[in-house]
Write a protein that holds these residues in place. Sequence first.
Motif, PDB file in Angstrom:
ATOM      1  N   UNK A   6      92.053 -30.601   2.111  1.00  0.00           N
ATOM      2  CA  UNK A   6      90.941 -31.526   1.945  1.00  0.00           C
ATOM      3  C   UNK A   6      91.341 -32.935   2.370  1.00  0.00           C
ATOM      4  N   UNK A   7      92.565 -33.358   2.021  1.00  0.00           N
ATOM      5  CA  UNK A   7      93.062 -34.660   2.470  1.00  0.00           C
ATOM      6  C   UNK A   7      93.206 -34.666   3.981  1.00  0.00           C
ATOM      7  N   UNK A   8      93.694 -33.558   4.538  1.00  0.00           N
ATOM      8  CA  UNK A   8      93.837 -33.464   5.992  1.00  0.00           C
ATOM      9  C   UNK A   8      92.483 -33.605   6.678  1.00  0.00           C
ATOM     10  N   UNK A   9      91.439 -33.066   6.059  1.00  0.00           N
ATOM     11  CA  UNK A   9      90.099 -33.178   6.633  1.00  0.00           C
ATOM     12  C   UNK A   9      89.620 -34.628   6.629  1.00  0.00           C
ATOM     13  N   UNK A  10      89.969 -35.374   5.580  1.00  0.00           N
ATOM     14  CA  UNK A  10      89.610 -36.795   5.534  1.00  0.00           C
ATOM     15  C   UNK A  10      90.266 -37.546   6.677  1.00  0.00           C
ATOM     16  N   UNK A  11      91.552 -37.335   6.882  1.00  0.00           N
ATOM     17  CA  UNK A  11      92.253 -38.026   7.962  1.00  0.00           C
ATOM     18  C   UNK A  11      91.706 -37.638   9.331  1.00  0.00           C
ATOM     19  N   UNK A  12      91.316 -36.383   9.499  1.00  0.00           N
ATOM     20  CA  UNK A  12      90.750 -35.945  10.773  1.00  0.00           C
ATOM     21  C   UNK A  12      89.407 -36.636  11.031  1.00  0.00           C
ATOM     22  N   UNK A  13      88.582 -36.775   9.986  1.00  0.00           N
ATOM     23  CA  UNK A  13      87.311 -37.478  10.151  1.00  0.00           C
ATOM     24  C   UNK A  13      87.540 -38.942  10.510  1.00  0.00           C
ATOM     25  N   UNK A  14      88.517 -39.572   9.870  1.00  0.00           N
ATOM     26  CA  UNK A  14      88.841 -40.957  10.201  1.00  0.00           C
ATOM     27  C   UNK A  14      89.275 -41.081  11.654  1.00  0.00           C
ATOM     28  N   UNK A  15      90.128 -40.155  12.090  1.00  0.00           N
ATOM     29  CA  UNK A  15      90.603 -40.186  13.487  1.00  0.00           C
ATOM     30  C   UNK A  15      89.448 -40.005  14.464  1.00  0.00           C
ATOM     31  N   UNK A  16      88.582 -39.056  14.171  1.00  0.00           N
ATOM     32  CA  UNK A  16      87.531 -38.692  15.114  1.00  0.00           C
ATOM     33  C   UNK A  16      86.389 -39.710  15.132  1.00  0.00           C
ATOM     34  N   UNK A  17      85.982 -40.179  13.967  1.00  0.00           N
ATOM     35  CA  UNK A  17      84.772 -40.993  13.885  1.00  0.00           C
ATOM     36  C   UNK A  17      85.039 -42.482  13.671  1.00  0.00           C
ATOM     37  N   UNK A  18      86.280 -42.848  13.356  1.00  0.00           N
ATOM     38  CA  UNK A  18      86.583 -44.261  13.180  1.00  0.00           C
ATOM     39  C   UNK A  18      87.782 -44.666  14.039  1.00  0.00           C
ATOM     40  N   UNK A  19      88.996 -44.560  13.513  1.00  0.00           N
ATOM     41  CA  UNK A  19      90.146 -45.006  14.294  1.00  0.00           C
ATOM     42  C   UNK A  19      91.385 -44.186  13.952  1.00  0.00           C
ATOM     43  N   UNK A  20      92.108 -43.688  14.963  1.00  0.00           N
ATOM     44  CA  UNK A  20      93.372 -42.992  14.692  1.00  0.00           C
ATOM     45  C   UNK A  20      94.363 -43.874  13.928  1.00  0.00           C
ATOM     46  N   UNK A  21      94.366 -45.179  14.237  1.00  0.00           N
ATOM     47  CA  UNK A  21      95.294 -46.079  13.544  1.00  0.00           C
ATOM     48  C   UNK A  21      94.903 -46.247  12.078  1.00  0.00           C
ATOM     49  N   UNK A  22      93.597 -46.230  11.796  1.00  0.00           N
ATOM     50  CA  UNK A  22      93.141 -46.310  10.408  1.00  0.00           C
ATOM     51  C   UNK A  22      93.582 -45.071   9.640  1.00  0.00           C
ATOM     52  N   UNK A  23      93.494 -43.921  10.262  1.00  0.00           N
ATOM     53  CA  UNK A  23      93.937 -42.678   9.630  1.00  0.00           C
ATOM     54  C   UNK A  23      95.441 -42.705   9.380  1.00  0.00           C
ATOM     55  N   UNK A  24      96.189 -43.212  10.357  1.00  0.00           N
ATOM     56  CA  UNK A  24      97.647 -43.269  10.216  1.00  0.00           C
ATOM     57  C   UNK A  24      98.052 -44.209   9.083  1.00  0.00           C
ATOM     58  N   UNK A  25      97.387 -45.360   9.017  1.00  0.00           N
ATOM     59  CA  UNK A  25      97.691 -46.323   7.957  1.00  0.00           C
ATOM     60  C   UNK A  25      97.414 -45.724   6.581  1.00  0.00           C
ATOM     61  N   UNK A  26      96.257 -45.092   6.426  1.00  0.00           N
ATOM     62  CA  UNK A  26      95.911 -44.480   5.147  1.00  0.00           C
ATOM     63  C   UNK A  26      96.842 -43.341   4.770  1.00  0.00           C
ATOM     64  N   UNK A  27      97.257 -42.584   5.762  1.00  0.00           N
ATOM     65  CA  UNK A  27      98.157 -41.462   5.496  1.00  0.00           C
ATOM     66  C   UNK A  27      99.524 -41.973   5.046  1.00  0.00           C
ATOM     67  N   UNK A  28      99.974 -43.056   5.670  1.00  0.00           N
ATOM     68  CA  UNK A  28     101.252 -43.652   5.273  1.00  0.00           C
ATOM     69  C   UNK A  28     101.179 -44.199   3.849  1.00  0.00           C
ATOM     70  N   UNK A  29     100.138 -44.949   3.559  1.00  0.00           N
ATOM     71  CA  UNK A  29     100.033 -45.590   2.248  1.00  0.00           C
ATOM     72  C   UNK A  29      99.956 -44.569   1.123  1.00  0.00           C
TER      73      UNK A  29
END
Length: 415
Positions: A6-29
């Motif tokens: 489910x968390x992986x799905x959130x990051x995929x949506x961020x990458x696809x519909x917003x920004x890959x860098x935003x997904x990376x930052x959130x995943x790191x934090x």
Amino acid sequence: MTDPSQAAAVFERLRRHQSPKLALTGKFAGRGAVESAASGSRVTLSDGRSVLDFGSYAVTLLGHRHPGVAAAVQRQLEVMPTSTRSLANPVSAEAAAVLAEYLGGALPKVHLGLNGSDAVEIAVKLARLASGRDRVLAVRGGFHGKTIGALALTHSPLFRKGLRGCTTDVVHLDPDDPDAVRGECARGPVAALVFEPVQGENGAVPLSPEVLRRWTRDAHAQGSFVIADEIQCGLRRCGERSVALAEGLPVDAVLVGKPLGGGIVPLSAMVCSEELYAPLAADPFLHSATFGGHPLSCAALPAALTAVEELTGHGRLLTDRLTAGLRALHARHGQVMSGFHGRGLLWGIDFTSPGAAGEVVVGLADAGLLVSPCLSRPTTVRLLPSLTTTAAELDEALGILDAALDGAGRALTAD
């Protein structure tokens, strides 16, 4: 949410519909997890971990889901959450009156918005209209928002990259030069001087009250308005309801936001003099926004300010404890932590290099302490505990920071 997919799905949506860098930052934090719930100073992650929130860009001064504010918003939600905008709304009117009184009544006019940029934009717009002048003075290191108008006042070129004409009619002053305002006023008419008493994005750096006093006097002597941007440092974040007013600065406007909606709903405001507000008094539709003064947000304001005042004494105790803790950490970890500065519950920690800062941020993320970075100052991070933080939670955060500093010191020595 406990399923990792489910968390992986959130990051995929961020990458696809917003920004890959935003997904990376959130995943790191979140170390691969996402936020799922919050209460007080703690955030629960999707993997079940509980982390301390000393970040959130200064919004959660009352922590997450303060019960008094939540109840006020819920009551309004059940009655009338929005406004016709044609009829007068009692909730918005009360919010304006309560806020003006809260700041002492010397600044009687209030314009309500949703975020910090809203407040900056209307303040500068009115200063230019009321004065008939164009030039505005801001301060090096200051941050006032990222919309085009507010961005002109924001000092760091990082946020204006690729944009032309954003600094038109804005001059940035040296914060250590007492003669800066007088010199600029001598070069030509000035509509307004805008400053943060404590520069948040610049690493929680307080400006000199003596310099600000001189600047305010010189600006007024030339017929210029003076605007204190306290969107991050005001409302007891730095100990006072208004830092500028507490210092005795006769400003024409105080801008507040971030915790004004109690950490639950978006709300900001310009609180100002009759003279500055005059163009809007003459034409109330000169500046408007669909959701400005939104009743659901305005319902939070009285409850939020009441809660802030109830916690003020506890905030002073937290400030003393935090200051002592940072002083001890600096003494122990000088090879990594080069210094610290701030006021109240807004502090910046300086590191000896971007590498050292990176090592510490990694350690904090691993151990579960959320902090706010300074995007234009990569060697500094901000600590922004809430007024609802307990002494035990503050000690826990200082312990996490101690371990992260120790780990960074070992890593840098090994290199």
